[in-house]
Design a protein around this motif. Structure first.
Motif, PDB file in Angstrom:
ATOM      1  N   PHE A  95      -0.466   3.238 -15.930  1.00 40.93           N
ATOM      2  CA  PHE A  95      -0.469   2.896 -17.355  1.00 40.93           C
ATOM      3  C   PHE A  95       0.797   3.281 -18.119  1.00 40.93           C
ATOM      4  O   PHE A  95       1.234   2.519 -18.987  1.00 40.93           O
ATOM      5  CB  PHE A  95      -1.713   3.460 -18.040  1.00 40.93           C
ATOM      6  N   PRO A  96       1.413   4.441 -17.871  1.00 38.12           N
ATOM      7  CA  PRO A  96       2.663   4.740 -18.573  1.00 38.12           C
ATOM      8  C   PRO A  96       3.745   3.687 -18.357  1.00 38.12           C
ATOM      9  O   PRO A  96       4.543   3.421 -19.261  1.00 38.12           O
ATOM     10  CB  PRO A  96       3.077   6.092 -17.980  1.00 38.12           C
ATOM     11  N   LEU A  97       3.782   3.086 -17.171  1.00 35.79           N
ATOM     12  CA  LEU A  97       4.768   2.030 -16.927  1.00 35.79           C
ATOM     13  C   LEU A  97       4.317   0.707 -17.522  1.00 35.79           C
ATOM     14  O   LEU A  97       5.121  -0.029 -18.110  1.00 35.79           O
ATOM     15  CB  LEU A  97       4.999   1.874 -15.422  1.00 35.79           C
ATOM     16  N   LEU A  98       3.033   0.397 -17.399  1.00 36.49           N
ATOM     17  CA  LEU A  98       2.513  -0.873 -17.924  1.00 36.49           C
ATOM     18  C   LEU A  98       2.642  -0.968 -19.437  1.00 36.49           C
ATOM     19  O   LEU A  98       2.794  -2.067 -19.982  1.00 36.49           O
ATOM     20  CB  LEU A  98       1.040  -1.043 -17.523  1.00 36.49           C
ATOM     21  N   ILE A  99       2.614   0.179 -20.110  1.00 38.90           N
ATOM     22  CA  ILE A  99       2.673   0.160 -21.574  1.00 38.90           C
ATOM     23  C   ILE A  99       4.017  -0.361 -22.075  1.00 38.90           C
ATOM     24  O   ILE A  99       4.123  -0.865 -23.200  1.00 38.90           O
ATOM     25  CB  ILE A  99       2.395   1.582 -22.151  1.00 38.90           C
ATOM     26  N   LEU A 100       5.047  -0.292 -21.222  1.00 34.45           N
ATOM     27  CA  LEU A 100       6.355  -0.839 -21.600  1.00 34.45           C
ATOM     28  C   LEU A 100       6.300  -2.349 -21.795  1.00 34.45           C
ATOM     29  O   LEU A 100       7.117  -2.920 -22.514  1.00 34.45           O
ATOM     30  CB  LEU A 100       7.399  -0.512 -20.528  1.00 34.45           C
ATOM     31  N   MET A 141       9.814  -1.701  -6.016  1.00 35.59           N
ATOM     32  CA  MET A 141      10.308  -0.677  -6.950  1.00 35.59           C
ATOM     33  C   MET A 141       9.347  -0.510  -8.122  1.00 35.59           C
ATOM     34  O   MET A 141       9.066   0.613  -8.559  1.00 35.59           O
ATOM     35  CB  MET A 141      11.711  -1.029  -7.444  1.00 35.59           C
ATOM     36  N   PHE A 142       8.845  -1.629  -8.629  1.00 34.66           N
ATOM     37  CA  PHE A 142       7.853  -1.564  -9.709  1.00 34.66           C
ATOM     38  C   PHE A 142       6.608  -0.831  -9.226  1.00 34.66           C
ATOM     39  O   PHE A 142       6.068   0.034  -9.927  1.00 34.66           O
ATOM     40  CB  PHE A 142       7.480  -2.976 -10.168  1.00 34.66           C
ATOM     41  N   MET A 183       6.350   1.373  -6.812  1.00 35.71           N
ATOM     42  CA  MET A 183       6.629   2.800  -6.614  1.00 35.71           C
ATOM     43  C   MET A 183       6.587   3.558  -7.938  1.00 35.71           C
ATOM     44  O   MET A 183       5.988   4.636  -8.037  1.00 35.71           O
ATOM     45  CB  MET A 183       7.986   2.980  -5.929  1.00 35.71           C
ATOM     46  N   LEU A 184       7.216   2.995  -8.955  1.00 37.22           N
ATOM     47  CA  LEU A 184       7.223   3.641 -10.273  1.00 37.22           C
ATOM     48  C   LEU A 184       5.825   3.660 -10.880  1.00 37.22           C
ATOM     49  O   LEU A 184       5.387   4.667 -11.434  1.00 37.22           O
ATOM     50  CB  LEU A 184       8.198   2.923 -11.206  1.00 37.22           C
ATOM     51  N   ALA A 185       5.115   2.532 -10.757  1.00 45.10           N
ATOM     52  CA  ALA A 185       3.753   2.451 -11.294  1.00 45.10           C
ATOM     53  C   ALA A 185       2.841   3.449 -10.602  1.00 45.10           C
ATOM     54  O   ALA A 185       2.040   4.135 -11.237  1.00 45.10           O
ATOM     55  CB  ALA A 185       3.209   1.032 -11.147  1.00 45.10           C
ATOM     56  N   GLY A 186       2.947   3.538  -9.281  1.00 40.99           N
ATOM     57  CA  GLY A 186       2.111   4.468  -8.526  1.00 40.99           C
ATOM     58  C   GLY A 186       2.390   5.912  -8.878  1.00 40.99           C
ATOM     59  O   GLY A 186       1.467   6.706  -9.037  1.00 40.99           O
ATOM     60  N   ARG A 187       3.658   6.272  -9.012  1.00 43.50           N
ATOM     61  CA  ARG A 187       4.011   7.665  -9.333  1.00 43.50           C
ATOM     62  C   ARG A 187       3.568   8.042 -10.742  1.00 43.50           C
ATOM     63  O   ARG A 187       3.158   9.181 -10.994  1.00 43.50           O
ATOM     64  CB  ARG A 187       5.529   7.866  -9.181  1.00 43.50           C
ATOM     65  N   LEU A 188       3.631   7.088 -11.669  1.00 42.79           N
ATOM     66  CA  LEU A 188       3.282   7.376 -13.062  1.00 42.79           C
ATOM     67  C   LEU A 188       1.838   7.005 -13.395  1.00 42.79           C
ATOM     68  O   LEU A 188       1.481   6.904 -14.569  1.00 42.79           O
ATOM     69  CB  LEU A 188       4.239   6.639 -14.002  1.00 42.79           C
ATOM     70  N   GLU A 189       1.036   6.796 -12.348  1.00 38.96           N
ATOM     71  CA  GLU A 189      -0.391   6.493 -12.548  1.00 38.96           C
ATOM     72  C   GLU A 189      -0.630   5.200 -13.337  1.00 38.96           C
ATOM     73  O   GLU A 189      -1.528   5.120 -14.181  1.00 38.96           O
ATOM     74  CB  GLU A 189      -1.089   7.666 -13.257  1.00 38.96           C
ATOM     75  N   LEU A 237       0.826  -1.205   0.000  1.00 36.31           N
ATOM     76  CA  LEU A 237       0.000   0.000   0.000  1.00 36.31           C
ATOM     77  C   LEU A 237       0.864   1.261   0.000  1.00 36.31           C
ATOM     78  O   LEU A 237       0.623   2.207  -0.759  1.00 36.31           O
ATOM     79  CB  LEU A 237      -0.923   0.004   1.224  1.00 36.31           C
ATOM     80  N   THR A 238       1.886   1.260   0.847  1.00 35.79           N
ATOM     81  CA  THR A 238       2.701   2.458   0.991  1.00 35.79           C
ATOM     82  C   THR A 238       3.625   2.691  -0.194  1.00 35.79           C
ATOM     83  O   THR A 238       3.992   3.819  -0.496  1.00 35.79           O
ATOM     84  CB  THR A 238       3.511   2.398   2.310  1.00 35.79           C
ATOM     85  N   THR A 239       3.997   1.622  -0.912  1.00 36.27           N
ATOM     86  CA  THR A 239       4.858   1.793  -2.082  1.00 36.27           C
ATOM     87  C   THR A 239       4.053   2.170  -3.330  1.00 36.27           C
ATOM     88  O   THR A 239       4.441   3.071  -4.064  1.00 36.27           O
ATOM     89  CB  THR A 239       5.684   0.525  -2.360  1.00 36.27           C
ATOM     90  N   ILE A 240       2.933   1.528  -3.546  1.00 35.95           N
ATOM     91  CA  ILE A 240       2.154   1.834  -4.744  1.00 35.95           C
ATOM     92  C   ILE A 240       1.470   3.194  -4.642  1.00 35.95           C
ATOM     93  O   ILE A 240       1.197   3.852  -5.642  1.00 35.95           O
ATOM     94  CB  ILE A 240       1.112   0.724  -5.020  1.00 35.95           C
ATOM     95  N   ASN A 241       1.227   3.646  -3.399  1.00 36.02           N
ATOM     96  CA  ASN A 241       0.657   4.979  -3.196  1.00 36.02           C
ATOM     97  C   ASN A 241       1.715   6.020  -2.841  1.00 36.02           C
ATOM     98  O   ASN A 241       1.387   7.159  -2.487  1.00 36.02           O
ATOM     99  CB  ASN A 241      -0.421   4.942  -2.107  1.00 36.02           C
ATOM    100  N   ASN A 242       2.996   5.612  -2.909  1.00 35.51           N
ATOM    101  CA  ASN A 242       4.125   6.527  -2.667  1.00 35.51           C
ATOM    102  C   ASN A 242       4.045   7.202  -1.301  1.00 35.51           C
ATOM    103  O   ASN A 242       4.231   8.418  -1.185  1.00 35.51           O
ATOM    104  CB  ASN A 242       4.211   7.582  -3.775  1.00 35.51           C
ATOM    105  N   MET A 243       3.761   6.395  -0.263  1.00 34.15           N
ATOM    106  CA  MET A 243       3.553   6.929   1.084  1.00 34.15           C
ATOM    107  C   MET A 243       4.814   6.960   1.933  1.00 34.15           C
ATOM    108  O   MET A 243       5.148   7.954   2.543  1.00 34.15           O
ATOM    109  CB  MET A 243       2.491   6.095   1.820  1.00 34.15           C
ATOM    110  N   GLY A 244       5.523   5.830   2.022  1.00 34.11           N
ATOM    111  CA  GLY A 244       6.695   5.748   2.883  1.00 34.11           C
ATOM    112  C   GLY A 244       6.512   4.726   3.981  1.00 34.11           C
ATOM    113  O   GLY A 244       6.771   3.538   3.786  1.00 34.11           O
ATOM    114  N   PRO A 245       6.069   5.140   5.167  1.00 35.24           N
ATOM    115  CA  PRO A 245       5.891   4.172   6.258  1.00 35.24           C
ATOM    116  C   PRO A 245       4.552   3.452   6.164  1.00 35.24           C
ATOM    117  O   PRO A 245       3.578   3.991   5.650  1.00 35.24           O
ATOM    118  CB  PRO A 245       5.942   5.058   7.508  1.00 35.24           C
TER     119      PRO A 245
END
Length: 489
Positions: free
Chosen positions: A465-470, A454-455, A457-463, A423-431
């Motif tokens: 789809f931009p990452l999934l399209i890769l 890591m995936f 975190m990147l997916a969450g920050r880029l909403e 939850l905290t990584t995909i929503n870029n929260m931290g703790p």
């Protein structure tokens, strides 16, 4: 696919990151730390690659959303790879996986860490890991558009791929001016917070790192207890600015240009503040017995609500020890997140509003099948395409979330730890809670789990789809076919 424009954008991103890497070199000189040589060396290599990649300008500057998403995703991956090198080669973070995790967490403004002793790092490393929040907060490609405007009229596709929220629009007719306005507001608010922190007698270095970390809603601190050892005044300053950076930046644009009615009519902003007030009231009432005074309870409740709804991740206390109802409220606001068009993470308040109104609309249609009713936001009907995209986003979010929880479960940790870690990584929260709470970190997870995070975190920050399209074969189909034709000749 216009591969030349993707190469050109990546080249410019690398050149910009090389310039950013010079800042920790200055910090190294100020504090007399030899570690700055590793940052300088990385900057030189990064600049060389960037110059080569951006040397030949593309013949065609027009690119569509597909190219925008690919360029954005690759830019964030390349930034993270380059940004982690000084940590790794200097030996301050000996493991490449851990160095990459820390850097991805920084750029995506997550603030999750693998470090057990933050204060053992050099001033140079502490500054760089905090500054990555500031770079990633508004978005590196938004910065690129602000200083190196791309021609061709397709810049909106970069903004759409990188900016958080269900929809992205222009504040002014030209995209480059929109990017500049956003960064002027962003920079101005960062400086303002820095001034208030200095007034509160926070050390200059701590003030810089805290200000850039708050601006990007990141959460990397320079102390092992995050902000727990600072005065209540400083905690209130940070809490207020966390909330302000979680507001849709369009509201600030309206206020600056005296469109006060438009600013105060933004339904998302009003709902955002209402959620903060309700969550704070519930937590305040339940931690009174755990605090030394009413003011202490108010300070801690406001700070943690502000920190987690905006996805900043700073902590002033170990909320993992709070009553169950408090932790439940914090988890719920982690899902909701901040406003669209802010530097905050989460699903976004605007999406939650539209989903709630869509549910009411569907219930109404069951009662009155022949009625025609539209979903409105800020007094205007929400286009069906946006409603559809929000629904797809939520479904995709749930699939990635559930898959990630399943994959990290092989580490054998408890469900609360795994659930809140994802939850905290995909929503870029931290703790999160349990082992990944404010007093814990992500160091005990396996290498595989860290790459899953890591995936996320990147997916969450880029909403998403931009990452999934890769990973979609058709995204590369045109490029592969062009190379195949070139080989024939």
């Amino acid at each position: 696919m216009n591969s030349s424009i993707i190469r050109y954008i990546l080249g410019n991103v690398m050149r910009m990151e090389a310039c950013f890497l010079l800042l920790p070199c200055i910090v190294s000189l100020v504090y007399g730390e030899g570690v700055g040589l590793y940052y300088l060396g990385t900057a030189i290599v990064c600049l060389a690659f960037g110059v080569v990649m951006a040397w030949k300008k593309p013949k065609n500057y027009v690119f569509y959303l597909k190219e925008g998403c690919i360029a954005t995703s690759l830019s964030w991956i390349v930034m993270s790879l380059v940004g982690c090198m000084p940590f790794w080669i200097s030996g301050e973070i000996p493991s490449f996986t851990d160095a990459m995790f820390e850097t991805v967490s920084g750029f995506t403004t997550t603030g999750a860490s693998i470090l057990t002793n933050v204060e053992a790092l050099s001033h140079t490393a502490l500054f760089w890991r905090s500054f990555t929040h500031w770079i990633g907060g508004m978005g590196v490609l938004v910065f690129l558009l602000a200083i190196i405007p791309l021609s061709g009229g397709s810049n909106i596709n970069l903004m759409r791929a990188e900016s958080p929220g269900p929809s992205v629009g222009k504040l002014v007719p030209k995209m480059k001016y929109t990017a500049r306005i956003l960064y002027i507001i962003y920079f101005g608010m960062t400086i303002l917070e820095f001034i208030f922190l200095i007034i509160g007698k926070m050390p200059v270095f701590d003030s810089i790192c805290t200000a850039v970390g708050t601006a990007g809603t990141g959460g990397f601190g320079v102390k092992n207890d995050s902000l727990g050892s600072y005065s209540p005044y400083l905690q209130w300053v940070v809490a207020i600015f966390m909330i302000l950076f979680g507001v849709n930046f369009n509201a600030y644009y309206y206020i600056i240009y005296r469109h006060f009615k438009k600013a105060f009519k933004m339904e998302e902003v009003r709902c955002y503040f209402a959620i903060i007030l309700i969550a704070t009231a519930i937590i305040f009432a339940n931690i009174l017995d755990h605090c030394v005074s009413i003011f202490d309870a108010l300070t801690k409740s406001v700070f943690q609500v502000a920190s987690l709804i905006t996805s900043t991740g700073f902590s002033s206390t170990d909320f993992n020890l709070w009553p169950q109802i408090c932790r439940t409220v914090l988890v719920l606001i982690m899902f909701i997140g901040a406003c669209a068009g802010s530097t905050g993470g989460g699903i976004k308040v605007s999406r939650v509003i539209v989903l709630f109104k869509t549910m009411i609309k569907e219930l109404h249609s069951y009662i009155h099948p022949k009625s025609i009713r539209k979903v409105n936001l800020d007094g205007k009907p929400v286009e069906h395409e946006i409603v559809r995209s929000i629904n797809v986003y939520i479904v995709t979010f749930v699939i990635i979330f559930a898959s990630s929880v399943f994959m990290v479960a092989f580490d054998g940790k408890d469900l609360v730890t795994n659930f809140t870690a994802v939850l905290t990584t995909i929503n870029n929260m931290g703790p999160g809670l349990a082992e990944v709470g404010p007093a814990g970190n992500f160091s005990n997870f396996s290498v595989f789990s860290k790459f899953v995070f890591m995936f996320d975190m990147l997916a969450g920050r880029l909403e998403l789809f931009p990452l999934l399209i890769l990973f979609h074969p058709s995204a590369w189909k045109d490029l592969i076919s062009k190379r195949a034709e070139a080989r024939k000749f």
